[in-house]
Motif scaffolding. Sequence first.
Motif, PDB file in Angstrom:
ATOM      1  N   UNK A 133       0.854  -1.123  -0.040  1.00 21.25           N
ATOM      2  CA  UNK A 133       0.095   0.182   0.027  1.00 21.25           C
ATOM      3  C   UNK A 133       0.840   1.206   0.061  1.00 21.25           C
ATOM      4  N   UNK A 134       1.967   0.988   0.725  1.00 21.65           N
ATOM      5  CA  UNK A 134       2.854   2.418   0.548  1.00 21.65           C
ATOM      6  C   UNK A 134       3.248   2.711  -0.709  1.00 21.65           C
ATOM      7  N   UNK A 135       3.711   1.668  -1.371  1.00 21.11           N
ATOM      8  CA  UNK A 135       4.286   1.655  -2.841  1.00 21.11           C
ATOM      9  C   UNK A 135       3.273   2.180  -3.903  1.00 21.11           C
ATOM     10  N   UNK A 136       2.075   1.719  -3.528  1.00 20.70           N
ATOM     11  CA  UNK A 136       0.635   2.062  -4.211  1.00 20.70           C
ATOM     12  C   UNK A 136       0.305   3.576  -4.091  1.00 20.70           C
ATOM     13  N   UNK A 137       0.146   3.887  -3.000  1.00 18.96           N
ATOM     14  CA  UNK A 137      -0.491   5.251  -2.552  1.00 18.96           C
ATOM     15  C   UNK A 137       0.488   6.428  -2.448  1.00 18.96           C
ATOM     16  N   UNK A 138       1.559   5.976  -1.842  1.00 18.05           N
ATOM     17  CA  UNK A 138       2.545   6.921  -1.401  1.00 18.05           C
ATOM     18  C   UNK A 138       3.761   7.412  -2.250  1.00 18.05           C
ATOM     19  N   UNK A 139       3.784   6.728  -3.355  1.00 20.44           N
ATOM     20  CA  UNK A 139       4.665   6.862  -4.270  1.00 20.44           C
ATOM     21  C   UNK A 139       4.454   7.513  -5.800  1.00 20.44           C
ATOM     22  N   UNK A 140       3.584   8.658  -5.367  1.00 17.38           N
ATOM     23  CA  UNK A 140       3.304   9.209  -6.965  1.00 17.38           C
ATOM     24  C   UNK A 140       2.367   8.656  -7.721  1.00 17.38           C
ATOM     25  N   UNK A 141       1.388   7.662  -7.518  1.00 20.50           N
ATOM     26  CA  UNK A 141       0.477   7.047  -8.373  1.00 20.50           C
ATOM     27  C   UNK A 141       0.853   6.006  -8.880  1.00 20.50           C
ATOM     28  N   UNK A 142       0.305   5.655 -10.029  1.00 22.75           N
ATOM     29  CA  UNK A 142       0.684   4.527 -10.744  1.00 22.75           C
ATOM     30  C   UNK A 142       0.514   3.219  -9.984  1.00 22.75           C
ATOM     31  N   UNK A 143      -0.649   2.467  -9.648  1.00 21.35           N
ATOM     32  CA  UNK A 143      -0.866   1.403  -9.049  1.00 21.35           C
ATOM     33  C   UNK A 143       0.030   0.279  -9.228  1.00 21.35           C
ATOM     34  N   UNK A 144       0.375  -0.067 -10.497  1.00 22.69           N
ATOM     35  CA  UNK A 144       1.199  -1.176 -10.816  1.00 22.69           C
ATOM     36  C   UNK A 144       2.314  -1.110  -9.818  1.00 22.69           C
ATOM     37  N   UNK A 145       3.068   0.006  -9.541  1.00 22.71           N
ATOM     38  CA  UNK A 145       4.183  -0.158  -8.663  1.00 22.71           C
ATOM     39  C   UNK A 145       3.932  -0.874  -7.162  1.00 22.71           C
ATOM     40  N   UNK A 146       2.795  -0.702  -6.673  1.00 18.09           N
ATOM     41  CA  UNK A 146       2.415  -1.457  -5.440  1.00 18.09           C
ATOM     42  C   UNK A 146       1.830  -2.941  -5.600  1.00 18.09           C
ATOM     43  N   UNK A 147       1.797  -3.266  -6.907  1.00 16.88           N
ATOM     44  CA  UNK A 147       0.949  -4.599  -7.142  1.00 16.88           C
ATOM     45  C   UNK A 147       1.826  -5.863  -7.894  1.00 16.88           C
ATOM     46  N   UNK A 148       3.062  -5.541  -7.866  1.00 14.87           N
ATOM     47  CA  UNK A 148       3.950  -6.204  -8.947  1.00 14.87           C
ATOM     48  C   UNK A 148       4.912  -6.802  -8.269  1.00 14.87           C
ATOM     49  N   UNK A 149       5.282  -6.827  -7.026  1.00 12.36           N
ATOM     50  CA  UNK A 149       6.397  -7.383  -6.654  1.00 12.36           C
ATOM     51  C   UNK A 149       6.440  -9.069  -6.679  1.00 12.36           C
ATOM     52  N   UNK A 150       7.444  -9.501  -6.539  1.00 10.84           N
ATOM     53  CA  UNK A 150       7.539 -11.107  -6.625  1.00 10.84           C
ATOM     54  C   UNK A 150       6.550 -11.768  -5.786  1.00 10.84           C
ATOM     55  N   UNK A 151       5.732 -12.518  -6.217  1.00  9.40           N
ATOM     56  CA  UNK A 151       4.831 -13.242  -5.392  1.00  9.40           C
ATOM     57  C   UNK A 151       3.541 -12.617  -5.004  1.00  9.40           C
ATOM     58  N   UNK A 152       3.328 -11.439  -5.641  1.00  9.10           N
ATOM     59  CA  UNK A 152       2.107 -10.464  -5.338  1.00  9.10           C
ATOM     60  C   UNK A 152       0.745 -11.011  -6.210  1.00  9.10           C
ATOM     61  N   UNK A 153       1.075 -12.113  -6.908  1.00 11.82           N
ATOM     62  CA  UNK A 153      -0.052 -12.766  -7.482  1.00 11.82           C
ATOM     63  C   UNK A 153      -0.372 -14.150  -7.559  1.00 11.82           C
ATOM     64  N   UNK A 154      -0.506 -14.517  -6.253  1.00  9.63           N
ATOM     65  CA  UNK A 154      -0.516 -16.062  -6.218  1.00  9.63           C
ATOM     66  C   UNK A 154      -2.197 -16.413  -6.866  1.00  9.63           C
ATOM     67  N   UNK A 155      -1.781 -17.598  -7.955  1.00 14.71           N
ATOM     68  CA  UNK A 155      -3.153 -18.053  -8.474  1.00 14.71           C
ATOM     69  C   UNK A 155      -3.274 -19.544  -8.325  1.00 14.71           C
ATOM     70  N   UNK A 156      -4.509 -19.807  -8.147  1.00  8.93           N
ATOM     71  CA  UNK A 156      -4.817 -21.281  -8.191  1.00  8.93           C
ATOM     72  C   UNK A 156      -5.463 -21.728  -6.788  1.00  8.93           C
TER      73      UNK A 156
END
Length: 276
Positions: free
Chosen positions: A159-182
């Motif tokens: 959330x700090x990367x998403x909200x506090x780093x000047x916009x562009x949500x992709x920055x707070x959503x894309x770290x390794x392991x940030x999208x487990x599927x299955x």
Amino acid sequence: MKLARWGARGAERPGLIDAKGNLRDLSGHCTDLTPDMLAADRLSRLAALDPASLPLVPGEPRLGVPLDGIGSIIAIGLNYRDHAAETGLALPAEPVVFSKHRSSLAGPYDPLAIPPGTEKLDWEVELGVVIGNAAWQVSEDQALDHVAGYCTANDVSARDWQIERGGQWIKGKSGPGFCPLGPWLVTKDEVADPQALSLSTHVDGRRKQNGTTADMVFPVRALVAYLSRFMVLEAGDVIVTGTPAGVGLATGRYLYPGAVMEVEVAGLGRQRVVVG
């Protein structure tokens, strides 16, 4: 069908979950579960197999991302009425669209390391929608014809990367392991109504989220049609469709080393991720 991929990271093999929950090896019928395997005729061939004829996979192997070769991960924000309310934001007039980088993909039980530089790592249980054939400017009536199936997803968010780093949500959503599927890709014939699924998150056994896809502002068919106005959705693309209320952002309490995060969509399986 419930389709899965099993084995070490980078060396996964295709599998099928039978009616008793056993993992069966599909390697004799396909080399992997890839976007081209989502074509209706290929899924029909797999569905025609007798699961009892497939070799049982022994032990409890690692399960990977249930589809290899995922192209785009397209995410939708503020798509549950109760989640919008807990954030204090108005319901959007059109879907809020962002993306997650493909390098965020992980298996449903893979450990998640908290990246250096974030102190606000959050959970978001979501319904994942897997596109089966290309969709370009389709109507809502046609939209589900382009869906191959569904899976449990977790839109892990710094959330700090998403909200506090000047916009562009992709920055707070894309770290390794940030999208487990299955753990599985469940074909759409097994999901009678994608707007009638319960979703939940538990952290260390305590329920954090308890929602239903009926609360979506924009249902699945509307999202597929809407996105297809602006881009060609391709086979293997995944849409993560938003999260219900109960995220850490609402209380200021986030994930920490040693936390056990479990997310589940009814009928699509439960993930269990240990945070490190």
